[in-house]
Design an enzyme around this catalytic site. Structure first.
Site, PDB file in Angstrom:
ATOM      1  CB  VAL A 119      -1.009  -0.041   1.181  1.00  0.00           C
ATOM      2  CG1 VAL A 119      -0.359   0.112   2.520  1.00  0.00           C
ATOM      3  CG2 VAL A 119      -2.106   0.982   0.993  1.00  0.00           C
ATOM      4  CG  ASP A 120       5.082   3.011   1.913  1.00  0.00           C
ATOM      5  OD1 ASP A 120       4.711   4.190   1.712  1.00  0.00           O
ATOM      6  OD2 ASP A 120       6.178   2.729   2.440  1.00  0.00           O
TER       7      ASP A 120
ATOM      8  CB  SER B  25       1.037  -4.947  10.613  1.00  0.00           C
ATOM      9  OG  SER B  25       1.947  -4.034  11.172  1.00  0.00           O
TER      10      SER B  25
ATOM     11  N   GLY C 192       0.511  -7.290   5.430  1.00  0.00           N
ATOM     12  CA  GLY C 192       1.156  -7.696   4.184  1.00  0.00           C
ATOM     13  C   GLY C 192       2.585  -8.154   4.473  1.00  0.00           C
TER      14      GLY C 192
HETATM   15  N1  AR6 Z   1      -5.106  -0.249  -1.068  1.00  0.00           N
HETATM   16  C1  AR6 Z   1      -5.492  -0.841   0.082  1.00  0.00           C
HETATM   17  N2  AR6 Z   1      -4.823  -1.861   0.653  1.00  0.00           N
HETATM   18  C2  AR6 Z   1      -3.704  -2.300   0.019  1.00  0.00           C
HETATM   19  C3  AR6 Z   1      -3.243  -1.733  -1.192  1.00  0.00           C
HETATM   20  C4  AR6 Z   1      -3.998  -0.663  -1.748  1.00  0.00           C
HETATM   21  N3  AR6 Z   1      -3.633  -0.042  -2.871  1.00  0.00           N
HETATM   22  N4  AR6 Z   1      -2.109  -2.399  -1.565  1.00  0.00           N
HETATM   23  C5  AR6 Z   1      -1.884  -3.362  -0.644  1.00  0.00           C
HETATM   24  N5  AR6 Z   1      -2.853  -3.301   0.308  1.00  0.00           N
HETATM   25  P1  AR6 Z   1       1.578  -3.905   3.195  1.00  0.00           P
HETATM   26  P2  AR6 Z   1       2.621  -3.828   5.954  1.00  0.00           P
HETATM   27  C6  AR6 Z   1      -3.026  -4.137   1.514  1.00  0.00           C
HETATM   28  O1  AR6 Z   1       2.559  -4.966   2.821  1.00  0.00           O
HETATM   29  O2  AR6 Z   1       2.348  -5.276   6.124  1.00  0.00           O
HETATM   30  C7  AR6 Z   1       5.955  -1.598   2.668  1.00  0.00           C
HETATM   31  O3  AR6 Z   1       7.033  -1.934   1.851  1.00  0.00           O
HETATM   32  C8  AR6 Z   1      -2.336  -5.468   1.544  1.00  0.00           C
HETATM   33  O4  AR6 Z   1      -3.109  -6.452   0.851  1.00  0.00           O
HETATM   34  O5  AR6 Z   1       1.355  -2.790   2.249  1.00  0.00           O
HETATM   35  O6  AR6 Z   1       2.227  -2.875   7.046  1.00  0.00           O
HETATM   36  C9  AR6 Z   1       6.289  -0.488   3.661  1.00  0.00           C
HETATM   37  O7  AR6 Z   1       7.235   0.411   3.152  1.00  0.00           O
HETATM   38  C10 AR6 Z   1      -2.298  -5.751   3.038  1.00  0.00           C
HETATM   39  O8  AR6 Z   1      -3.521  -6.313   3.465  1.00  0.00           O
HETATM   40  O9  AR6 Z   1       1.983  -3.202   4.618  1.00  0.00           O
HETATM   41  C11 AR6 Z   1       6.822  -1.256   4.836  1.00  0.00           C
HETATM   42  O10 AR6 Z   1       8.198  -1.526   4.685  1.00  0.00           O
HETATM   43  C12 AR6 Z   1      -2.186  -4.356   3.654  1.00  0.00           C
HETATM   44  O11 AR6 Z   1      -2.448  -3.442   2.599  1.00  0.00           O
HETATM   45  C13 AR6 Z   1       6.040  -2.531   4.805  1.00  0.00           C
HETATM   46  O12 AR6 Z   1       5.631  -2.721   3.450  1.00  0.00           O
HETATM   47  C14 AR6 Z   1      -0.839  -4.048   4.268  1.00  0.00           C
HETATM   48  O13 AR6 Z   1       0.192  -4.640   3.502  1.00  0.00           O
HETATM   49  C15 AR6 Z   1       4.806  -2.445   5.658  1.00  0.00           C
HETATM   50  O14 AR6 Z   1       4.174  -3.704   5.700  1.00  0.00           O
END
Ligand code: AR6
Length: 175
Positions: A32-33, A120, A122
């Site tokens: 998502v970031d 958190s 993902g």
């Molecule tokens: N909209 C909504 N949700 C989303 C989207 C989107 N466009 N894309 C992914 N998700 P994650 P984390 C969901 O990995 O676990 C990054 O590299 C995804 O399916 O994005 O907190 C940062 O820089 C999942 O359910 O975040 C950090 O280093 C949720 O968002 C690290 O990842 C979170 O997944 C943070 O990891």
């Protein structure tokens, strides 16, 4: 305060602020970031660099605010979720703090609507059901003032179903 469930891409949400699941260096990684950085444009990387310079980034469980730049949302609240290590290193408290600190920041800025992703769950490996329970508990405990609507935006249908189930368990009928 209304709690709304939505499935899809958080970058498309028309709310006062969307919450980003960031890293503590605010480096703009994947998930998502990455989507938020792509959609907001390059000025977001500059704003994050400024926060690194002045505040050293954002510790786990805390939150910082930037403009939304090219997003429909006016602001982005960047919060840093915990990496899952099995649940014995304070992960639930740190995750709850992400929601609480983000809501507090929204209140400080007089924001009325806020969209959260499943922080958190993902790359950081937090089990989705457990993370969902933390999210609901923290949001329901929030003494809302300016914030009128919290949207949980779930990327997958499976995640959406988990939030829906959690709502029903709490006797809530989310819009
Ligand atoms: N909209 C909504 N949700 C989303 C989207 C989107 N466009 N894309 C992914 N998700 P994650 P984390 C969901 O990995 O676990 C990054 O590299 C995804 O399916 O994005 O907190 C940062 O820089 C999942 O359910 O975040 C950090 O280093 C949720 O968002 C690290 O990842 C979170 O997944 C943070 O990891």
């Amino acid at each position: 305060m209304d709690i709304v469930l939505a499935q899809g891409d958080i970058t498309l949400q028309r709310v006062d602020a969307i919450v980003n699941a960031a890293n503590s260096g605010l480096w703009g990684g994947g998930g998502v970031d990455g989507a938020i950085h792509d959609a907001a444009g390059e000025r977001l990387a500059e704003a994050c660099a400024e926060i690194r310079r002045t505040r050293g980034g954002c510790p786990t469980g805390q939150a910082v605010l930037t403009p939304g730049f090219n997003l429909p949302a006016r602001y982005i609240i960047h919060t840093v979720g915990p990496v899952w290590h099995g649940g014995t290193r304070g992960e639930p408290e740190l995750l709850a703090s992400c929601y609480t600190r983000s809501l507090a920041l929204a209140e400080e800025h007089g924001l009325r609507s806020l969209a959260f992703p499943a922080i958190s769950t993902g790359v950081y490996g937090y089990p989705p059901e457990a993370a969902c329970a933390v999210a609901w508990t923290a949001v329901l405990a929030h003494p809302a003032n300016h914030v009128r609507e919290v949207r949980f935006v779930l990327f997958s249908e499976a995640a959406f179903r988990i939030y829906e189930h959690a709502a029903r368990q709490r006797g809530i009928n989310p819009s």
